[in-house]
Design an enzyme around this catalytic site. Structure first.
Site, PDB file in Angstrom:
ATOM      1  N   CYS A   1      65.932  12.720  62.206  1.00  0.00           N
ATOM      2  CA  CYS A   1      66.424  14.093  62.015  1.00  0.00           C
ATOM      3  C   CYS A   1      67.875  14.172  61.531  1.00  0.00           C
ATOM      4  O   CYS A   1      68.140  14.853  60.529  1.00  0.00           O
ATOM      5  CB  CYS A   1      66.247  14.948  63.258  1.00  0.00           C
TER       6      CYS A   1
ATOM      7  N   ARG B   1      63.270   2.389  69.176  1.00  0.00           N
ATOM      8  CA  ARG B   1      63.463   3.005  70.487  1.00  0.00           C
ATOM      9  C   ARG B   1      63.277   1.956  71.565  1.00  0.00           C
ATOM     10  O   ARG B   1      62.416   1.092  71.445  1.00  0.00           O
ATOM     11  CB  ARG B   1      62.447   4.139  70.699  1.00  0.00           C
TER      12      ARG B   1
ATOM     13  N   GLN C   1      57.797   6.449  61.257  1.00  0.00           N
ATOM     14  CA  GLN C   1      57.225   7.786  61.392  1.00  0.00           C
ATOM     15  C   GLN C   1      56.988   8.362  60.005  1.00  0.00           C
ATOM     16  O   GLN C   1      57.823   8.173  59.115  1.00  0.00           O
ATOM     17  CB  GLN C   1      58.208   8.718  62.100  1.00  0.00           C
TER      18      GLN C   1
ATOM     19  N   ASP D   1      57.740  11.168  58.816  1.00  0.00           N
ATOM     20  CA  ASP D   1      58.564  12.248  59.349  1.00  0.00           C
ATOM     21  C   ASP D   1      58.935  13.236  58.254  1.00  0.00           C
ATOM     22  O   ASP D   1      59.088  12.851  57.097  1.00  0.00           O
ATOM     23  CB  ASP D   1      59.851  11.619  59.908  1.00  0.00           C
TER      24      ASP D   1
ATOM     25  N   HIS E   1      61.334  17.126  57.787  1.00  0.00           N
ATOM     26  CA  HIS E   1      62.052  18.260  58.364  1.00  0.00           C
ATOM     27  C   HIS E   1      62.055  19.385  57.361  1.00  0.00           C
ATOM     28  O   HIS E   1      62.342  19.164  56.185  1.00  0.00           O
ATOM     29  CB  HIS E   1      63.465  17.843  58.770  1.00  0.00           C
TER      30      HIS E   1
ATOM     31  N   LYS F   1      56.039  24.013  70.183  1.00  0.00           N
ATOM     32  CA  LYS F   1      55.420  23.070  69.255  1.00  0.00           C
ATOM     33  C   LYS F   1      53.903  23.172  69.265  1.00  0.00           C
ATOM     34  O   LYS F   1      53.316  23.692  70.207  1.00  0.00           O
ATOM     35  CB  LYS F   1      55.835  21.649  69.621  1.00  0.00           C
TER      36      LYS F   1
ATOM     37  N   HIS G   1      60.584  20.115  62.855  1.00  0.00           N
ATOM     38  CA  HIS G   1      60.286  18.685  62.744  1.00  0.00           C
ATOM     39  C   HIS G   1      58.772  18.583  62.668  1.00  0.00           C
ATOM     40  O   HIS G   1      58.082  19.237  63.447  1.00  0.00           O
ATOM     41  CB  HIS G   1      60.658  17.885  63.994  1.00  0.00           C
TER      42      HIS G   1
HETATM   43 ZN   LIG Z   1      63.042  15.309  63.738  1.00  0.00          ZN
END
Ligand SMILES: [Zn+2]
Ligand SMILES: [Zn+2]
Length: 674
Positions: free
Chosen positions: A366, A395, A413, A415, A417, A501, A547
């Site tokens: 992010c 992580r 990910q 991912d 945004h 979410k 996200h």
């Molecule tokens: Zn994010």
């Protein structure tokens, strides 16, 4: 008649009707008065005091018993007298709560059997658990598989005696003495700790007696479909240093059919284990030398990953995303701004110092995307900005929880945004959900569960965002789901602290749910980073941020795919699509011609040119789960054909080579699932 004998209680039934019964009437008597069939099917009752007070006596508290539900209702033995006005529901096999009680009673049955066979064991606790129950025992010798068989047999014997589960109350001192006399010291300890009333409740099943809050099903005869699985060591109360007990784990269901289905699923899960298949099919590895939780993608796994990612990138571009790349390591201060340095610290790898500045391996993508958004002034005409990255994050997970591809320390990910204006949010969320569906269908999943996790409007203090943001976001999520006619479960109070979410869980080939897609609002980061856009009014506004990840983690998704297909990937994903199996050296030239022809048509083909007999070649190709095997011998060489064999459909007969090429290319380009 004396007044007390005439005292009546009011019982409200689920249909809303209220009936009068003498005080002390039991739920089973009420069930009988409704219908004999209901009384027969009844297992336990659910009661709730009509005046709102819980009818629970604090007598005899069992550490693992069913707690009163949120609405104050309690589960009650069918033969326990009702002493006040209540709402009453008779539970049968249809109710999940009854299954829990049933399994608890099965645990007592097991302890009863163990006490008959091994009278000197000391009892620990015996709660119901998911799919079954356990009971723990202190015994010098370990329980062997033969012991478990004996216990199981004894349980059936006791079950068939139809022993009644009776609730009894004893004064605390008497209860303690009972267990002191029989040297059941763990039970003494439990009574000392848990029983805070003068009277203590017990349950008896034949000769067996147990300190227990209950409730239980009326008798043992219904407990037929169970299986003892294994015995495992466990410290008393789970605390190291305490005596080690043996927990016997068992599964139990209302019917043999459910039990068999469950055992079948267990077998299937074992057969599909992605860690075993990952090695057998040479897809990936975890190398001790490199460290736990870090994945090495071998050529075949790497090929599948490339296909997944290529498909995804193409789809992202089609759907209006911009592809970006961000650094894996960034200044630690950035993570202070984002807040991760504070609330996410225990999940992050340690700080790395470079030229006296602290750097952080990224646990999230992010902040990187936010910096790209912030790199120039955005106008309302630029929105929505959709930044996507196959972003690798690291992580920290304790080594004990790592699991193959499913729980790792480094993963990628898919991912993205999305930065947009409030009026764009519904369309964006709808597009995300639509995209998620497309992804799952593409990879062969057609069953889903959807959860909408919301704030708890009764506790706005737990959520730092503005109340109107929460309300608007929640209602737009709900209206998107309703417009798309997607059934969903609303989870009040389950939203992240920074926004509501939507989570999509897919259901795999053997019915297991896997959390995959998440679409998450964030009211927090745009404020922390001071994000803005210039609105139509010329003033600066804060954009909304979403996200979203569809596959979640590419590693985990690959693990799910392996298990879903048990390693037999659809043709378009299979690392080797075709194995050419010549019957002898003599036809090797033709076999090579077949290979080259397929290769020239972009089919991933391998020629088994080993000096092996045909059955061995077929067997090995089957073990590698290669979709098609082409057998070529002198006959095929002469006719310009191949004999086609499919890994699951078996022998499909001879076919002209050119024909087959066309059919394979069609199956691949349409991404046919089996
Ligand atoms: Zn994010
Ligand atoms: Zn119990």
């Amino acid at each position: 008649m004396r007044k007390t004998e005439m005292e009546q209680i009011h019982v409200t039934l689920p249909d809303g009707s209220v009936k009068e019964y003498p005080k002390g009437t039991t739920p089973v008597e009420i069930a009988k008065s409704i219908s004999p069939r209901l009384a027969d099917a009844a297992l336990v009752a659910k009661v709730r005091a009509t005046n709102g007070n819980s009818p629970q006596e604090k007598t005899g508290i069992f550490s693992n018993s069913v707690d009163p539900a949120e609405d104050g209702s309690l589960l009650y033995d069918l033969r326990r007298p009702l002493e006040q006005d209540v709402q009453l529901q008779i539970l049968t096999e249809k109710d999940a709560d009854a299954l829990y009680v049933f399994r608890h009673s099965a645990a007592h049955l097991m302890a009863a059997a163990v006490m008959e066979l091994y009278p000197n064991v000391k009892l620990g606790i015996g709660p119901p658990v998911e799919n079954g129950f356990f009971y723990e025992f202190l015994r010098d010798q370990p329980f062997t598989p033969e012991d478990l068989e004996k216990i199981e047999k004894k349980m059936h014997e006791l079950a068939n005696q139809d022993l009644q589960n009776e609730r009894k109350l004893l004064p605390k001192a008497e209860a303690l003495k009972l267990y002191q006399d029989t040297k059941q010291l763990f039970k003494c300890e439990l009574i000392e700790e848990k029983a805070d009333e003068p009277m203590v409740s017990f349950y008896t099943t034949g000769k067996f007696i147990d300190f227990c809050r209950g409730p239980h099903i009326p008798s043992t005869k219904r407990i037929q479909a169970f299986k003892l699985m294994n015995a495992a060591g466990a410290y008393w109360k789970g605390q190291e240093g305490n005596p080690q007990l043996q927990r016997i784990y068992a599964i139990a269901f209302f019917s043999q059919k459910e039990l068999d289905e469950y055992l079948h699923r267990l077998e299937e899960a074992k057969r599909r284990d992605h860690r075993r298949l990952g090695t057998e099919l040479d897809l990936f590895s975890v190398q001790e030398e490199a460290g736990p939780g870090l994945i090495f993608w071998h050529p075949k796994g790497g090929l599948i990953r490339t296909i997944i990612e290529d498909w995804l990138r193409e789809e992202l571009v089609k759907r209006g995303y911009d592809l970006v790349f961000t650094p894996h390591i960034m200044r630690f201060d950035l993570w202070k701004t984002s807040g991760h340095a504070n609330f996410y610290k225990e999940n992050m790898f340690g700080v790395v110092e470079v030229e006296k500045a602290d750097y952080q391996l990224k646990p999230m993508n992010c902040p990187g995307h936010i910096l790209i958004y912030k790199s120039k002034l955005r106008s309302y005409r630029d929105l929505p900005v959709r930044l996507a990255e196959l972003g690798t994050v690291y992580r920290y997970e304790r080594s004990g929880v790592l699991h193959g591809l499913m729980r790792v320390r480094g993963f990628t990910q898919d991912d993205a945004h999305i930065f947009c204006m409030p009026e764009q949010i519904e369309a964006e969320v709808e597009a995300c959900v639509d995209f998620a569906y497309a992804v799952m269908k593409n990879f062969g999943f057609d069953k889903f569960e959807i959860e909408l996790s919301d704030w708890d409007p009764k506790h706005p203090e737990n959520y730092p965002g503005k109340a109107e943001d929460w309300q608007q976001a929640s209602s737009s999520l709900a209206s998107v789901m309703e417009r798309m006619k997607i059934p969903y479960k609303r989870m009040v109070g389950e939203g992240a602290f920074y926004g509501p979410k939507i989570d999509v869980k897919l259901i795999d080939a053997i019915g297991r749910p896997w959390q995959l897609t998440t679409v998450q609002f964030d009211f927090n980061l745009p404020a922390r980073f001071g994000l803005e856009y210039v609105g139509e009014d010329g003033a600066r506004h804060q954009p909304l941020m979403v996200h979203r990840a569809l596959l979640g983690s590419v590693e985990r998704f690959f693990g799910i795919l392996i298990e879903h297909y048990a390693g037999a990937f659809p043709l378009w994903l299979a690392p080797t699509q075709v194995e050419v199996c010549p019957v002898s050296e003599k036809v090797m030239d033709y076999a090579k011609h077949v290979r080259e022809t397929l290769k020239n048509h972009d089919i991933r083909v391998h020629l088994d040119d080993r000096n092996e007999k045909l059955p061995a070649k077929i067997r090995d190709a089957q073990l590698q789960k290669i979709p098609y095997m082409l057998v070529v011998g002198p006959k095929e060489a002469e006719a310009g054909t191949v004999s086609v064999r499919h890994r699951s459909k078996g022998d499909l007969g001879p076919r002209p080579l050119a024909d087959l090429v066309t059919a394979l290319n069609e199956e691949i380009s349409t991404r046919t699932i089996q």
